[in-house]
Every structure is written in structure tokens, then in C-alpha cells.
Design an enzyme around this catalytic site. Sequence first.
Site, PDB file in Angstrom:
ATOM      1  N   THR A   1       0.835  -1.197   0.000  1.00 32.73           N
ATOM      2  CA  THR A   1       0.000   0.000   0.000  1.00 32.73           C
ATOM      3  C   THR A   1       0.873   1.252   0.000  1.00 32.73           C
ATOM      4  O   THR A   1       1.846   1.327   0.753  1.00 32.73           O
ATOM      5  CB  THR A   1      -0.915  -0.025   1.244  1.00 32.73           C
ATOM      6  OG1 THR A   1      -1.919  -1.002   1.035  1.00 32.73           O
ATOM      7  CG2 THR A   1      -1.589   1.312   1.478  1.00 32.73           C
TER       8      THR A   1
ATOM      9  N   HIS B   1      -7.398 -10.914  -1.365  1.00 31.40           N
ATOM     10  CA  HIS B   1      -6.757 -10.592  -0.097  1.00 31.40           C
ATOM     11  C   HIS B   1      -7.555 -11.241   1.046  1.00 31.40           C
ATOM     12  O   HIS B   1      -8.559 -10.707   1.496  1.00 31.40           O
ATOM     13  CB  HIS B   1      -6.695  -9.079   0.098  1.00 31.40           C
ATOM     14  CG  HIS B   1      -5.720  -8.630   1.153  1.00 31.40           C
ATOM     15  ND1 HIS B   1      -5.178  -9.487   2.092  1.00 31.40           N
ATOM     16  CD2 HIS B   1      -5.183  -7.408   1.417  1.00 31.40           C
ATOM     17  CE1 HIS B   1      -4.358  -8.815   2.881  1.00 31.40           C
ATOM     18  NE2 HIS B   1      -4.343  -7.539   2.500  1.00 31.40           N
TER      19      HIS B   1
ATOM     20  N   ASN C   1      -4.212 -10.481   6.802  1.00 29.85           N
ATOM     21  CA  ASN C   1      -3.890  -9.246   7.531  1.00 29.85           C
ATOM     22  C   ASN C   1      -5.055  -8.551   8.213  1.00 29.85           C
ATOM     23  O   ASN C   1      -5.089  -7.322   8.297  1.00 29.85           O
ATOM     24  CB  ASN C   1      -3.180  -8.274   6.584  1.00 29.85           C
ATOM     25  CG  ASN C   1      -1.798  -8.816   6.203  1.00 29.85           C
ATOM     26  OD1 ASN C   1      -1.290  -9.735   6.842  1.00 29.85           O
ATOM     27  ND2 ASN C   1      -1.216  -8.273   5.154  1.00 29.85           N
TER      28      ASN C   1
ATOM     29  N   TYR D   1      -8.231  -8.156   7.411  1.00 31.25           N
ATOM     30  CA  TYR D   1      -9.272  -7.493   6.626  1.00 31.25           C
ATOM     31  C   TYR D   1     -10.495  -8.389   6.517  1.00 31.25           C
ATOM     32  O   TYR D   1     -10.556  -9.441   7.153  1.00 31.25           O
ATOM     33  CB  TYR D   1      -8.691  -7.062   5.264  1.00 31.25           C
ATOM     34  CG  TYR D   1      -7.583  -6.055   5.474  1.00 31.25           C
ATOM     35  CD1 TYR D   1      -6.265  -6.349   5.156  1.00 31.25           C
ATOM     36  CD2 TYR D   1      -7.842  -4.816   6.054  1.00 31.25           C
ATOM     37  CE1 TYR D   1      -5.240  -5.442   5.381  1.00 31.25           C
ATOM     38  CE2 TYR D   1      -6.818  -3.895   6.307  1.00 31.25           C
ATOM     39  CZ  TYR D   1      -5.526  -4.224   5.963  1.00 31.25           C
ATOM     40  OH  TYR D   1      -4.516  -3.323   6.215  1.00 31.25           O
TER      41      TYR D   1
ATOM     42  N   ASN E   1      -3.430  -5.737  12.197  1.00 27.47           N
ATOM     43  CA  ASN E   1      -4.708  -5.031  12.388  1.00 27.47           C
ATOM     44  C   ASN E   1      -5.497  -5.592  13.563  1.00 27.47           C
ATOM     45  O   ASN E   1      -6.721  -5.691  13.522  1.00 27.47           O
ATOM     46  CB  ASN E   1      -5.522  -5.022  11.096  1.00 27.47           C
ATOM     47  CG  ASN E   1      -4.888  -4.091  10.076  1.00 27.47           C
ATOM     48  OD1 ASN E   1      -4.743  -2.895  10.341  1.00 27.47           O
ATOM     49  ND2 ASN E   1      -4.463  -4.636   8.951  1.00 27.47           N
TER      50      ASN E   1
HETATM   51  C1  LIG Z   1      -2.845  -3.652   2.532  1.00 28.19           C
HETATM   52  C2  LIG Z   1      -2.146  -3.701   3.664  1.00 28.19           C
HETATM   53  C3  LIG Z   1      -1.914  -5.028   4.312  1.00 28.19           C
HETATM   54  O1  LIG Z   1      -2.247  -6.056   3.697  1.00 28.19           O
HETATM   55  O2  LIG Z   1      -1.395  -5.021   5.452  1.00 28.19           O
HETATM   56  C4  LIG Z   1      -1.603  -2.462   4.298  1.00 28.19           C
HETATM   57  C5  LIG Z   1      -2.427  -1.348   4.463  1.00 28.19           C
HETATM   58  C6  LIG Z   1      -1.910  -0.196   5.031  1.00 28.19           C
HETATM   59  C7  LIG Z   1      -0.575  -0.126   5.433  1.00 28.19           C
HETATM   60  C8  LIG Z   1       0.238  -1.268   5.276  1.00 28.19           C
HETATM   61  C9  LIG Z   1      -0.268  -2.427   4.707  1.00 28.19           C
END
Ligand SMILES: C=C(C(=O)O)c1ccccc1
Length: 363
Positions: A25, A174, A177, A179, A234
Site C-alpha cells: 500500500t 486478499h 492481515n 481485513y 490489524n
Molecule cells: C494492505 C495492507 C496489508 O495487507 O497489510 C496495508 C495497508 C496499510 C498499510 C500497510 C499495509
Amino acid sequence: TPTLFQPQSLGPLTLANRIVMAPLTRNRAGTGLVPSPLAATYYAQRASAGLIITEATQISAQAQGYQDTPGLYTQDQIDGWRAVTDAVHARGGRIFVQLWHVGRISHVDLQPGNAAPVSASAIRAQTKTFVHNGFVDVSEPRALAIDELPAIVNDFRQAAANAIAAGFDGVEIHGANGYLLEQFIKDGANQRTDAYGGSIENRARLLLEVTAAVAQEIGADRTGVRISPVSPANAIATVSDPQPQYDYIVDQLSALGIVYLHVVEGSTGGPRDVAPFDFEGLRGRFKGTYLANNGYDVDLASAHLAEGKADLVAFGRAFISNPDLVERLKTGAPLNALNPATLYGGGAEGYTDYPALTDPTPQ
Ligand SMILES: C=C(C(=O)O)c1ccccc1
């Protein structure tokens, strides 16, 4: 024994080497969340990678969680990405787009109608995201109703169709992480009592429905999936039973015949040994190409290829500051240092101005 610099077939493609540019990103999308005007240069500079996976790209407006990340759900966005794929293909490169829905890792300022972000359950992650005025706590999410899920599956399918229209060689879903798709997989974020929660199979259901829909739309041989079995990224808690949960997921993904499985081994961008997990066992269960990621240097990557622990290896931060990373790893040339201050947001500085060995003053 296979080396990093040998070609590798990937479905209908032949990759020039086994070095993959990991999704990164960069928060540089323009108005309308089209890719940056500099994105074609940025990705073309890195086209010597065996495969490029783009930065995470939204399937819909609801799927956005950070400032200025690009989408792939409007014609302007498709046109913007076409410039990128043309530039990479002109240099003989191969490029997949990573498709995401962030779920609860978002803020009302970024959501259509300033609505609450959505997730498996109404459980807020103890983490922050960045919006126009800096880092903010992610907003309280609401639980998706079961009758909203087919539309999300369809948004992934349509974005995959848009990816092919934009000239991409394939798509990475994806599923990692912390999400949306991982919010369904991991029971710390998924307390649902319907067919999408409460068991290994139910928690995997949305990821598998999305993958099946994308594979049906563009071909399983152009569909990859990223997972992060034990990453706390996250602020998502590790699922109670990671090994059986991910053994099941990988068996189902194998049955769908997807072209590669991209695995974050350990904590994303952090320690590889964050929790006990049998990545070798997972690799052994998967019938397609295994793309290993997280904390690799050239020695560990070469060792894992030689030991049959991986088919491809993805490098993230090293590709940001070294457009010609393949050449540098091959010749043992020193690597440019990464400037963390220009990672997220901004323009050319820290994006297209890192020098290559043979092009010391890039535009
Ligand atoms: C798409 C990201 C991920 O998969 O961790 C991401 C998003 C924001 C900052 C870093 C990485």
C-alpha cells in the site's frame, strides 16, 4: 535444485524468475481513487520481478479503509490501471492485482454516506487507520446481514472481471492481515451464529465463495489467494485452532484449483516465529504454486527454494527502495535503504525516485 533466478510456470504464464513483488500500500491514488499518474512508472521500474502483485485495490466504495488507496470498480479506475499493465507488459513483466475489502479496518469518513464499516460481527479492532487528517481509531463496525454477503461476493467477481479488462494477468484475493475475509475466518472477529460462523467450515465459507466466484469469472489459473494464518496484523486475534482452520481452507482452495497460495509466514512485516504453525505442512497440502512471504532475505529465500519449502518468494519493502531488486540479489549488489517517511502518501519522492544500478537518476 531450483534457484531464485530460474523461470517458473504459473498457469498460462512463464515467470522469468521466482522473485515476486509483494502487495504494498502506498496511498497515492488520485481523484476518483484511480491509480497515481506515477503508478505506471513505479510498477514498470519493477517489471523485472518474476511477478508483480499490486497494492491492495478496492472492489467497491465500502471496501475502502485508508486514505487514497485505489479502486477497480469504475471505468476511470479500469482505464487508470490499463496504463499500468501496458507499461509493465511493455517491459516483459507480469502483474496481478490484489483485490481487497477492508471490512472493519476503516473509518466513517471513508465510508459511503459516512456509514459504519462492516464486518463479520460488531467488534471493533483496537487499531488505527489513516484518513485525510492523520491516524484515527477505526470506527465501530456493524455486522453484515447474511443477505448482504452475495453482493460482496459479486463485487469481488466484478472487480476480477474489471482486472482482466484492465489488462492484468490475474488476481490475488486478499484473505490476510485482519481485513474482511480474515475477519470471517478468525473467531476473535467472527461471533456469528449463522452459516458463516461457529465452525471451521462456516468461518471459511465467505473466502471460499469469493474464490469460487472469481475463479469461475476469470479462471482458476489466474486466481491466487493470500492468507496469514497466525499474523496479528490489524489487531486480529489468532483463530483458536489455526492449524485445522487453515488445513481445511487450503484443502478447499486446492480443490478449486487456484494457481497460487500466498502465505504470510508469521507476523506481517514482523517476527516469523510469532506463534507455532506448520507452514511446511500447509505447503505440502496445497496442490498449486506456494508463494512464501515475510522477512525473507536472499539466503533464506534460496534455502527454502532448495529445500522445496517454497516455489516463489515475495519481497515487500526491499522492492520499494530497489526497483532492480532481482539484479541486485543476483549480483550481490548493495541494497538502497528504505525511507519510512515516504512509504505512505505523497508523490514521486520515495516512490519513483529510488535509483537502479543502471539508471542512477530515474524520472
Ligand atoms: C494492505 C495492507 C496489508 O495487507 O497489510 C496495508 C495497508 C496499510 C498499510 C500497510 C499495509
